[in-house]
Design an enzyme around this catalytic site. Structure first.
Site, PDB file in Angstrom:
ATOM      1  CD  GLU A 144       0.795  -1.512  10.738  1.00 17.36           C
ATOM      2  OE1 GLU A 144      -0.015  -0.597  10.520  1.00 17.36           O
ATOM      3  OE2 GLU A 144       1.484  -1.582  11.770  1.00 17.36           O
ATOM      4  CG  ASP A 155     -10.145   1.099  10.869  1.00 16.96           C
ATOM      5  OD1 ASP A 155     -10.530   2.151  11.415  1.00 16.96           O
ATOM      6  OD2 ASP A 155      -9.001   0.628  11.030  1.00 16.96           O
TER       7      ASP A 155
END
Length: 256
Positions: free
Chosen positions: A16, A218
């Protein structure tokens, strides 16, 4: 002479932030149990170096709060952390958001915090506030940097940066009904994740500026788990682009 900007850079997972530390010079590390804190310098094109203290917290609010506290406490008094930045991926709560869209939090909330009837839902007892907002000077510095980079084509593959409310909770959300219920309670909710508001709470209580920067991985629906796993692998290669966008604007960054 003004000291270099010092950023505390946090993410839940190495992917990340961009797990390769080769973009930093003069690297060192310190270990606290199973937590490793990395320190180094980012050197731009002839500019003043930016000091970075970097750590991967692990998932969830407790891990994030622990890491934020360690990072702040580990900085020297001569070079305190100027800004605590938590970045990574998030599930989209707003149906209009797509994968690779960028959301810079103009506010955060712990969507699973509820001490009713003592206090209203979402209120953080030590702060007596439900919604936390970053300092305006830091927020606009980051938003301008992201928008300018996107307009110039430097954020290839990312969506146009947006601002909005990000919700944090100790729950990976993969259920459209759960998101719908959260949107009913928090109509402005843009994205959900598991760390940002906990870091913001620590920073607020320690009187340190903070930002939460997320990229949509998502839709927080039944396909979320597979979308997340696939997305994270691709995101690793691009994650540092977002960080570097901010580092290149270090000359205009606020100071504590």
């Amino acid at each position: 002479m003004e000291r270099p900007l010092h950023l505390g850079l946090l993410g839940a997972m190495p992917e990340e932030i961009g797990s390769d530390l080769a973009h930093l010079n003069n690297l060192s590390r310190e270990t606290f149990g199973d937590l490793v804190i990395h320190r180094g310098e980012w050197q731009g094109d002839g500019g003043t170096p930016v000091l970075l203290t970097l750590a991967w917290s692990g998932w969830g609010k407790v891990c994030a709060a622990r890491t934020a506290t360690r990072v702040l406490a580990s900085a020297s008094s001569e070079a305190p952390i100027d800004l605590l930045l938590f970045t990574g991926v998030a599930g989209g709560a707003d149906p209009a958001l797509q994968q690779w869209d960028v959301v810079l939090a103009d506010s955060v909330v712990q969507h699973d915090l509820d001490v009713r009837p003592i206090l209203p839902r979402f209120v953080v007892p030590p702060l007596n506030r439900a919604v936390l907002a970053p300092q305006e000077t830091w927020f606009h510095w980051a938003l301008n940097a992201l928008e300018q980079s996107h307009s110039s084509g430097a954020l290839q593959g990312f969506g146009r940066p947006k601002r909005g409310l990000i919700g944090t909770g100790d729950q990976f959300i993969g259920d459209a009904a759960v998101i719908a219920a959260l949107r009913d309670a928090l109509p402005e909710l843009q994205a959900v994740e598991m760390e940002g508001a906990a870091v913001a709470q620590v920073a607020e209580q320690e009187n340190v500026p903070w930002l939460v920067l997320r990229v949509i991985s998502d839709g927080a629906d039944s396909e979320a788990a597979q979308s997340f796993n696939d997305f994270v692998q691709a995101y690793d290669a691009r994650a540092w682009t977002l960080i570097e966008t901010l580092l290149r604007r270090q000359a205009s960054a606020p100071r504590r």
